[in-house]
Enzyme design. Structure first.
Site: not given
Ligand code: 5RP
Length: 226
Positions: A33, A35-36, A85, A100-101, A107, A125
């Site tokens: 989940t 944006s990456t 992920d 974060g999501g 996950e 990160k």
């Molecule tokens: C969601 C997550 C995401 O992998 C994490 O927040 C990174 O998100 P992004 O790729 O948008 O920076 O753990 O629960």
């Protein structure tokens, strides 16, 4: 505690595109989940590979279906060949903070039932030590008690609120998320076990030693952390 920084889009794009090279036709792939992962899915959708996707959130499922992927439940496939992920923070040993999501429960389940778990992040990160708040998914019924137990572990928990309307954020599983500041996390494995021992905790976003590889993207390209 460091402040969560905005990820560099270049880093996300190069790593999201590169990880597609690990995917082969016939694989069952865990779709994480964020944006990456979104970059990864869009890139994968444009390739001539035929995979089954197991999604870790409703958001990812919506995107995957829109891109035309064959989406199935984890129960129906049994296991996953490759899970891909993102993460919110990665230390030099490849330990992760995720959630974060608010998707870290699913996950973690998908990563655990995968033959290979590859984490993709941009270089903003990566830090020497984990120090972001740890997202803890909590059954609403047990919220106050869990907050007390988190305090006993030295954590300061804040109930995550829903961005769009008043009230707490509710996860895909019908639970709350408590973002918990533990300061610098020197022993992620130990803290992970301690949080898991609290009754009422559904799952937390510490992923110590779970990633088989961590790929880091930046304007210089992609490097492997472990
Ligand atoms: C969601 C997550 C995401 O992998 C994490 O927040 C990174 O998100 P992004 O790729 O948008 O920076 O753990 O629960």
């Amino acid at each position: 505690m460091s402040v969560k920084r905005d990820g560099s889009d270049v880093g996300k794009e190069v790593v999201g595109e590169r990880v597609v090279e690990l995917v082969e036709s016939g694989m069952v792939v865990g779709f994480g989940t964020g944006s990456t992962v979104g970059v990864f899915l869009r890139e994968l959708a444009g390739r001539d590979v035929d995979v089954v996707g197991v999604c870790t959130s409703f958001d990812t499922e919506l995107l995957a279906r829109r891109l035309g992927f064959d989406v199935r439940s984890l129960s129906s496939v049994g296991s996953v060949d490759l899970a891909v992920d993102g993460a919110d923070q990665v230390d030099f040993d490849g330990n992760l903070i995720k959630g974060g999501g608010a998707a870290h429960f699913r996950e973690k389940v998908v990563a655990s039932f995968s033959d290979r778990f590859v984490c993709i992040v941009d270089d903003t990160k990566v830090d020497s030590e984990l120090d972001l708040p740890v997202p803890i998914e909590v059954a609403p019924f047990a919220l106050e008690n869990v907050l007390g137990e988190i305090g006993c572990l030295g954590g300061e928990g804040v109930l995550r609120s829903c961005g769009e309307k008043d009230g707490p954020l509710v996860t895909d599983n019908g639970n709350f998320v408590v973002d918990t500041d533990f300061g610098r996390i020197q022993k992620p494995e130990r803290l992970s076990k301690e949080i898991s021992c609290i009754t009422g905790v559904v799952e937390h976003g510490l992923f110590p030693g779970m990633a088989d590889s961590v790929l880091v993207g930046s304007s210089d390209g992609v490097r492997e952390l472990r």
